[in-house]
Scaffold this active site. Structure first.
Site, PDB file in Angstrom:
ATOM      1  N   VAL A  79       0.824  -1.212   0.000  1.00 21.51           N
ATOM      2  CA  VAL A  79       0.000   0.000   0.000  1.00 21.51           C
ATOM      3  C   VAL A  79       0.856   1.260   0.000  1.00 21.51           C
ATOM      4  O   VAL A  79       0.417   2.327  -0.453  1.00 21.51           O
ATOM      5  CB  VAL A  79      -0.943  -0.010   1.224  1.00 21.51           C
ATOM      6  CG1 VAL A  79      -0.166   0.045   2.529  1.00 21.51           C
ATOM      7  CG2 VAL A  79      -1.959   1.119   1.162  1.00 21.51           C
ATOM      8  N   LYS A  80       2.091   1.172   0.474  1.00 23.64           N
ATOM      9  CA  LYS A  80       2.949   2.352   0.592  1.00 23.64           C
ATOM     10  C   LYS A  80       3.365   2.930  -0.751  1.00 23.64           C
ATOM     11  O   LYS A  80       3.861   4.060  -0.822  1.00 23.64           O
ATOM     12  CB  LYS A  80       4.193   2.014   1.428  1.00 23.64           C
ATOM     13  CG  LYS A  80       3.896   1.734   2.891  1.00 23.64           C
ATOM     14  CD  LYS A  80       3.338   2.955   3.590  1.00 23.64           C
ATOM     15  CE  LYS A  80       3.181   2.733   5.077  1.00 23.64           C
ATOM     16  NZ  LYS A  80       2.647   3.919   5.776  1.00 23.64           N
ATOM     17  N   ASP A  81       3.145   2.193  -1.836  1.00 26.55           N
ATOM     18  CA  ASP A  81       3.405   2.760  -3.168  1.00 26.55           C
ATOM     19  C   ASP A  81       2.570   4.021  -3.384  1.00 26.55           C
ATOM     20  O   ASP A  81       3.011   4.971  -4.029  1.00 26.55           O
ATOM     21  CB  ASP A  81       3.060   1.750  -4.260  1.00 26.55           C
ATOM     22  CG  ASP A  81       4.089   0.641  -4.394  1.00 26.55           C
ATOM     23  OD1 ASP A  81       4.949   0.510  -3.505  1.00 26.55           O
ATOM     24  OD2 ASP A  81       4.019  -0.103  -5.390  1.00 26.55           O
TER      25      ASP A  81
END
Length: 383
Positions: A79-81
């Site tokens: 999700v950190k993308d």
């Protein structure tokens, strides 16, 4: 000659008909999704638009639709993308980064990996500061992705030698030395571009994928960006009808903060969930913390059991923070009762944590070995 022309026309028409029939009858869902996605411009265009997966076993158990957003399908695997892309976009929009510039961040986890992918795609240099308690494998991966990595002693946030403050000073130094290209400390915890990523992408995707028919959202928070951004969008678009719940692990103060009506206590203890839990309310979270409808505190014992359950029952190979989110979704579904739809985040896969999560020695060292049900012990394949 006229006969040959008619034959050619018939063949073309037949071929076109066959192609249309094949397209409509073979993988129709995949065809619709592929048409909608089209061709994206560079890797950053592939960030987001992840599917929602119905977790059948837990849905059946609770009488609800329990859905997980498959963030492990992002190019960088988490999700950190999304946050990585938006903090870089924010720096570009504010004129802090020019072609060939430098991005600096303090991170021990997936944000660094997301930034490494985004910076390579956009042509920026990346510098990462991280606590020297992190594994050599994580350092090697970041370097393989082109980052310049500085492992530094692990000290408290308040200490000026904390890895985040060292990252900030590095960016300020490079910015002065190289004003032509610029440099920025992306400051993932308090840079609200992180929150904006989820207001503009994750929240709208969830709303569209459920057709606006969801009752609650829940996830854990590290920086606060995902929980705050998705909460903000869903509250606005539903006129407040969608409920939002914080999932919190041991060692974090946010569950007690919410339950006590805003009183922070001293942080103590810890959890197996990396990058999750907080000792303060970040800038990303502070605007939405009072919008939350409640919180659930999830023990490491429940989290590790869910890692194994998701693998066995759903075929999902999830990291601990994702499994904790799934436990939270189950508990929120039980709070709401049958016939509700609850959405959570499947933040990343277990690939970067397998040497711990499926290790007999590690499980025993954390006093978690007895949390694995007998029928799931077959997955403990590492010594």
């Amino acid at each position: 000659m006229a006969s040959a022309l008619r034959t050619s026309v018939r063949r073309l028409a037949t071929s076109a008909t066959r192609a249309a029939v094949a397209e409509s009858s073979v993988n129709p869902y995949g065809i619709r999704v592929s048409k909608a996605q089209g061709v994206v411009d560079t890797l950053v265009g592939a960030i987001g638009n992840t599917p929602l997966i119905r977790l059948k076993k837990l849905s059946d158990e609770t009488g609800c639709n329990v859905l997980g957003k498959a963030e492990f399908q992002n190019p960088g695997g988490s999700v950190k993308d999304r946050a990585a892309l938006y903090v870089v976009k924010d720096a570009e929009e504010r004129g802090l980064l020019k072609p060939g510039g430098t991005v600096v961040e303090g991170t021990a986890g997936n944000t660094g990996i997301g930034l490494a992918h985004v910076c390579r795609a956009k042509g920026y240099n990346l510098v990462i500061y991280m606590p020297n308690t992190q594994s050599q494998g994580k350092i090697d991966l970041l370097r393989l992705l082109g980052a310049e990595v500085y492992p530094v002693p692990a000290v408290a946030w308040e200490n000026p030698e904390n890895y985040n403050w060292q990252a900030k000073r590095h960016a300020e130094r490079v910015s002065k030395e190289d004003p032509e290209h610029g440099a920025v400390w992306t400051n993932q915890f308090d840079n609200v571009a992180n929150r904006r990523a989820h207001i503009e992408t994750t929240g709208p995707e969830i709303w569209a994928q459920t057709g606006g028919k969801l009752d609650a959202f829940t996830c854990a928070t590290g920086t606060g960006g995902t929980l705050a951004g998705v909460t903000r969008f869903l509250k606005d678009v539903s006129n407040g009808s969608v409920k939002s719940f914080l999932a919190d692990p041991p060692g974090s103060v946010l569950h007690s903060y919410i339950q006590s009506g805003g009183k922070l206590k001293e942080r103590s203890g810890g959890s197996i969930t990396e990058g999750i839990g907080q000792g303060r309310v970040t800038d990303n979270l502070k605007e939405e913390v009072n919008e939350l409808d409640g919180s659930v505190n999830i023990s490491d014992e429940k989290t590790i059991e869910m890692v194994y359950r998701c693998l066995d029952e759903e075929g999902l190979y999830l990291g601990a923070s994702s499994a904790m989110n799934v436990v939270a979704a189950k508990e929120v579904a039980e709070i709401l009762g049958p016939n509700h739809t609850v959405v959570t985040m499947l933040c990343d896969g277990a690939y970067r944590y397998a040497d711990r999560l499926f290790s007999e020695k590690w499980l025993k060292s954390k006093n978690l070995r007895d949390s694995i049900p007998t029928h799931l012990e077959k997955y403990i394949v590492l010594p």
